[in-house]
Motif scaffolding. Structure first.
Motif, PDB file in Angstrom:
ATOM      1  N   LYS A   1       0.846  -1.188   0.000  1.00  0.00           N
ATOM      2  CA  LYS A   1       0.000   0.000   0.000  1.00  0.00           C
ATOM      3  C   LYS A   1       0.881   1.238   0.000  1.00  0.00           C
ATOM      4  O   LYS A   1       1.947   1.266   0.622  1.00  0.00           O
ATOM      5  N   ARG A   2       0.410   2.248  -0.696  1.00  0.00           N
ATOM      6  CA  ARG A   2       1.098   3.535  -0.669  1.00  0.00           C
ATOM      7  C   ARG A   2       0.053   4.625  -0.819  1.00  0.00           C
ATOM      8  O   ARG A   2      -0.858   4.517  -1.640  1.00  0.00           O
ATOM      9  N   GLN A   3       0.207   5.670  -0.029  1.00  0.00           N
ATOM     10  CA  GLN A   3      -0.765   6.752  -0.065  1.00  0.00           C
ATOM     11  C   GLN A   3      -0.142   8.033  -0.555  1.00  0.00           C
ATOM     12  O   GLN A   3       1.016   8.348  -0.280  1.00  0.00           O
ATOM     13  N   GLY A   4      -0.942   8.777  -1.322  1.00  0.00           N
ATOM     14  CA  GLY A   4      -0.544  10.099  -1.751  1.00  0.00           C
ATOM     15  C   GLY A   4      -1.629  11.075  -1.357  1.00  0.00           C
ATOM     16  O   GLY A   4      -2.446  10.800  -0.470  1.00  0.00           O
ATOM     17  N   GLN A   5      -1.651  12.181  -2.035  1.00  0.00           N
ATOM     18  CA  GLN A   5      -2.689  13.168  -1.738  1.00  0.00           C
ATOM     19  C   GLN A   5      -3.997  12.744  -2.388  1.00  0.00           C
ATOM     20  O   GLN A   5      -4.125  12.728  -3.604  1.00  0.00           O
ATOM     21  N   ARG A   6      -4.952  12.344  -1.618  1.00  0.00           N
ATOM     22  CA  ARG A   6      -6.272  11.860  -2.041  1.00  0.00           C
ATOM     23  C   ARG A   6      -6.237  10.544  -2.805  1.00  0.00           C
ATOM     24  O   ARG A   6      -7.264  10.054  -3.277  1.00  0.00           O
ATOM     25  N   VAL A   7      -5.087   9.979  -3.011  1.00  0.00           N
ATOM     26  CA  VAL A   7      -5.002   8.711  -3.727  1.00  0.00           C
ATOM     27  C   VAL A   7      -4.264   7.665  -2.910  1.00  0.00           C
ATOM     28  O   VAL A   7      -3.364   7.987  -2.137  1.00  0.00           O
ATOM     29  N   THR A   8      -4.699   6.429  -3.104  1.00  0.00           N
ATOM     30  CA  THR A   8      -4.064   5.290  -2.454  1.00  0.00           C
ATOM     31  C   THR A   8      -3.925   4.188  -3.487  1.00  0.00           C
ATOM     32  O   THR A   8      -4.886   3.906  -4.221  1.00  0.00           O
ATOM     33  N   VAL A   9      -2.767   3.579  -3.558  1.00  0.00           N
ATOM     34  CA  VAL A   9      -2.576   2.444  -4.446  1.00  0.00           C
ATOM     35  C   VAL A   9      -2.374   1.199  -3.589  1.00  0.00           C
ATOM     36  O   VAL A   9      -1.638   1.220  -2.601  1.00  0.00           O
ATOM     37  N   LEU A  10      -3.079   0.144  -3.957  1.00  0.00           N
ATOM     38  CA  LEU A  10      -2.975  -1.134  -3.277  1.00  0.00           C
ATOM     39  C   LEU A  10      -2.441  -2.174  -4.249  1.00  0.00           C
ATOM     40  O   LEU A  10      -2.859  -2.220  -5.405  1.00  0.00           O
ATOM     41  N   LEU A  11      -1.529  -2.989  -3.775  1.00  0.00           N
ATOM     42  CA  LEU A  11      -0.938  -4.031  -4.602  1.00  0.00           C
ATOM     43  C   LEU A  11      -1.138  -5.382  -3.932  1.00  0.00           C
ATOM     44  O   LEU A  11      -0.719  -5.579  -2.790  1.00  0.00           O
ATOM     45  N   ASN A  12      -1.764  -6.282  -4.623  1.00  0.00           N
ATOM     46  CA  ASN A  12      -1.974  -7.643  -4.123  1.00  0.00           C
ATOM     47  C   ASN A  12      -1.232  -8.595  -5.058  1.00  0.00           C
ATOM     48  O   ASN A  12      -1.732  -8.953  -6.129  1.00  0.00           O
TER      49      ASN A  12
END
Lengths: 112, 116
Positions: A56-67
């Motif tokens: 998981k990584r978070q930015g400004q208003r965005v989050t990316v999830l990797l499975n």
């Protein structure tokens, strides 16, 4: 062959709601995964990336999830705004070479 | 700091003709990559140039060729144009070749080529 694809070609979302864009990838050897936003008449614009050893990584208003178990990548946009209307691409890259492999894109339409 | 600029923005050619597209990289960037984006699809990697030499190539035939100049600007040349070459051609520059730099991979707005 190697491919990066998306599940939903078009996503319609109400302004203020959260958006989730999904992407499936097939090359487990990629080092990074990246999300790009492309507005009409413009080139792709970097949003956020994630290393293959992260979940998981978070930015400004965005989050990316990797499975990595199911080779699935998602982009979450919080409080979607009209300016978020665009086509979103996921892409994968191996650190050596800097060649991006893009998926087919998801169009996000934000309703007022 | 200027971004990546491409020219021309739009052009129309006929089958069999040749086309040259131009790209000025972002200030300080020494690596240029070219991508082809067909309508409704994601960009496809054509090739990359670093220090005036091709440094990686995608699945494109030899009639797609390129150049990089000492000032890091670049050209994409396509010979014997085919209808399927109609696409948006994107140039992207980055700071260092051989290292991951997608977060500094800056794309231009593209050159839209139509082949009739």
């Amino acid at each position: 062959g190697e491919s990066v694809g998306l599940h939903l070609p078009t996503l319609s979302v109400q302004e203020g709601d959260n958006s989730i864009i999904n992407c499936a990838y097939s090359n487990s050897a990629s080092d990074y995964f990246i999300w790009y936003k492309q507005e009409s008449g413009k080139g792709p614009q970097f949003i956020i990336d994630i290393r293959s050893n992260m979940d998981k990584r978070q930015g400004q208003r965005v989050t990316v999830l990797l499975n990595k178990t199911v080779k699935h990548l998602s982009l979450q946009i919080a409080a979607t705004q009209p300016g978020d209307s665009a086509v979103y691409f996921c892409a994968e890259v191996k650190a050596a070479g800097n060649k991006l492999t893009f998926g087919g894109g998801t169009r996000v339409l934000v309703k007022p | 700091e200027t971004g990546v600029t491409q020219s021309p923005t739009h052009l129309i050619k006929t089958r069999g003709q040749q086309v040259t597209l131009r790209c000025s990289s972002q200030s300080g960037h020494n690596t240029v990559s070219w991508y082809q984006q067909a309508l409704g699809q994601g960009p496809q990697f054509i090739f990359q140039y670093y220090r005036e030499e091709e440094n990686g190539r995608g699945n494109f035939p030899p009639r797609f060729s390129g150049l990089q100049f000492p000032n890091y600007s670049s050209e994409l040349n396509v010979n014997a144009l085919e209808l399927d070459d109609s696409a948006l051609y994107l140039c992207a520059s980055s700071g260092t070749s051989g290292m991951f730099g997608a977060n500094v991979l800056t794309f231009g707005a593209g050159s839209r080529l139509t082949v009739l």
